[in-house]
Write a protein that holds these residues in place. Sequence first.
Motif, mmCIF file in Angstrom:
data_model
loop_
_atom_site.group_PDB
_atom_site.id
_atom_site.type_symbol
_atom_site.label_atom_id
_atom_site.label_comp_id
_atom_site.label_asym_id
_atom_site.label_seq_id
_atom_site.Cartn_x
_atom_site.Cartn_y
_atom_site.Cartn_z
ATOM 1 N N TYR A 251 2.591 33.112 35.716
ATOM 2 C CA TYR A 251 2.579 34.484 36.294
ATOM 3 C C TYR A 251 1.330 35.205 35.669
ATOM 4 O O TYR A 251 1.070 34.923 34.270
ATOM 5 N N GLN A 255 0.584 40.340 39.404
ATOM 6 C CA GLN A 255 0.712 39.561 40.644
ATOM 7 C C GLN A 255 1.977 40.211 41.426
ATOM 8 O O GLN A 255 3.078 40.764 40.943
ATOM 9 N N LEU A 259 7.011 35.695 43.816
ATOM 10 C CA LEU A 259 8.028 36.034 42.621
ATOM 11 C C LEU A 259 9.295 35.411 42.498
ATOM 12 O O LEU A 259 10.161 35.439 41.618
ATOM 13 N N VAL A 273 4.339 41.981 38.478
ATOM 14 C CA VAL A 273 4.571 41.520 37.362
ATOM 15 C C VAL A 273 3.922 42.478 36.438
ATOM 16 O O VAL A 273 2.867 42.907 36.249
#
Length: 377
Positions: A251, A255, A259, A273
């Motif tokens: 990750y 982002q 997820l 994120v």
Amino acid sequence: MTVENLAAPQRRLRVLAAMSGGVDSAVAAARAAEAGHDVTGVHLALSANPQSFRTGARGCCTIEDSRDARRAADVIGIPFYVWDLADRFREDVVEDFVAEYQAGRTPNPCLRCNEKIKFAALLDKALALGFDAVCTGHYAKVLLHEDGSRELHRASDMAKDQSYVLGVLDERQLAHALFPLGDTVTTKDEIRAEAERRGLAVAKKPDSHDICFIADGDTQGFLASRLGKAEGDIVDESGAKLGTHEGAFGYTIGQRKGLRIGTPAPDGKPRYVLDISPVNNTVTVGPVDALDVTALTAIKPRWCGTAPAGEGAYTAQLRAHGDETPVRAELVGAELRVSFEEPVRGVAPGQAIVLYDGTRVVGSATIATTSRATAAA
């Protein structure tokens, strides 16, 4: 102050042209030779197993690329060699890339390659062999002062400017760097047309955009193959568990996609994120406005000339194809402290920040921490 003019060089230089097998480096080598320099082409073998890098005509690191570079050198009429820098590349670029992701940071391998390979390992070897300069196909330009000092500037064609990934070069390295494509307003279509006029078969070869040592473009899969899967929690800003992941290294801050969160946000809006913690293998997600960064600190600064003194106003670029944003920056000891006039998003530790004064590249540093409008990262 003048642009170093390859068309009318002050003296004939012994030039080592780094030829990736792509159109840019081929035309750069051809221009340097046409300007009257004594040019030798070299292709860097960066993998002990070239097939482990991407295949196809993509412009970097494959057997096909070395053959394309050799054919271009033959057409230009210059000597050509292949140099094995696979061990240095693995240690300084690939292993660094993996280690940075493992530590929860987001590195730029192209910038590291310029710093450690093309203008360190390659340049040092070139100078030891009696060459005066290394020539590459980067879009940037060097301005020469009357006192002999040099400055790195953006390319005349802003659409192709690559000065961001060259921001790690110091004044000594700039003194031995030639960028024949950056001193005129030249579009990529014009470069391809020039290559065709010169009889270079790479004229229509596709550009390379992916990370050269990840054959299929699957960064997460590449990292998992080296670091192994490590299941952890995906949590919200309060610490509530929303899902799981198979490795925090997969990750990056900012982002949105991939997820794997089953529980929708209370407001129904997408989550991003916000933080990656390798210590407890946790990925924190939240709303997009929580990504707003107002300031940052950066380490390992490298200056394209004299280090700035005191606080100053600059513009900053935070990614290779990102926009400039106004900042104030000050070097405090070995740490660069930067504040933004307006909040910016998608800023992650490990990325490079490059400072500009107009078109001049002041220098770069590696982002260590960020301060956000709503919380501290």
